[in-house]
Write an enzyme that holds these catalytic residues in place. Structure first.
Site, short mmCIF file in Angstrom:
data_model
loop_
_atom_site.label_atom_id
_atom_site.label_comp_id
_atom_site.label_asym_id
_atom_site.label_seq_id
_atom_site.Cartn_x
_atom_site.Cartn_y
_atom_site.Cartn_z
N HIS A 9 0.82 -1.21 0.00
CA HIS A 9 0.00 0.00 0.00
C HIS A 9 0.86 1.26 0.00
CE1 HIS A 9 0.86 0.93 4.20
NE2 HIS A 9 0.68 -0.35 4.47
N GLU A 79 -2.13 -7.26 7.80
CA GLU A 79 -0.75 -7.17 8.29
C GLU A 79 -0.55 -8.00 9.53
OE1 GLU A 79 2.26 -7.05 7.93
OE2 GLU A 79 2.82 -4.96 7.65
#
Length: 185
Positions: A9, A79
């Protein structure tokens, strides 16, 4: 042959300052939004048979700005859960735990490497099932661990794979052997 394109990202406030970010759902910074659009420009001439994203806003927004608003959310792409270290820098953690890394030390209240491997192995299995090219939007430690598992290595092998924001990496296969085709480009 399956090839897997990985996109970390774009920049967030915490990624810019080195703070561990897992569950905290931060937006992209203005720089992160620009990075995401730039990634889209690097991918626009490729066709993908599957596009997956982490459920976190920063990954979904990167996918959207890159031109993939219909990316399928995969909860296994979140994550690494940093538990009590959420929002804390490695330098700060090392004041209390010298030499600490997510790759080699426990994460109080967070995920173990074994748990991360278990969920990313599910992702690898799904990715290997695609007949062509897959695109994945996710996070630094998760993608580094995913690459390690793609190669059949322990999650800790990811420590050797630096991954900057809004970069493109490619995993593939060379005559039956899983390989890293491109990294951190």
């Amino acid at each position: 042959m399956t090839s897997v394109w990985l996109v970390r990202h774009g920049e967030t406030e915490w990624s810019a300052s080195g703070r561990h970010t897992s569950r905290t759902d931060l937006p992209l910074t203005a720089t992160g939004e620009r990075q995401a659009r730039d990634v889209g420009g690097r991918l626009h001439d490729r066709d993908f048979d599957a596009v997956l994203t982490s459920p976190r806003l920063r990954a979904r927004r990167t996918a959207e700005l890159a031109g993939y608003p219909e990316a399928t959310v995969d909860p296994d792409l979140v994550e690494w859960d940093y538990g009590e270290y959420e929002g804390v820098t490695t330098a700060k953690i090392r004041e209390q735990v010298p030499g600490w890394t997510v790759w080699t030390h426990p994460v109080p209240g967070g995920e173990s490497a074994a748990h991360v491997a278990e969920r990313l192995d599910r992702v690898v299995d799904r990715l290997r099932a695609y007949p062509g090219r897959a695109l994945v939007f996710a996070h630094a430690h998760a993608l580094r661990a995913l690459a390690a598992r793609w190669l059949g290595e322990p999650v800790a092998t990811g420590r050797h794979l630096r991954l900057d924001t809004a970069t493109v990496s490619v995993l593939g296969d060379d005559r039956g052997t899983p390989v890293v085709v491109r990294w951190n480009a």
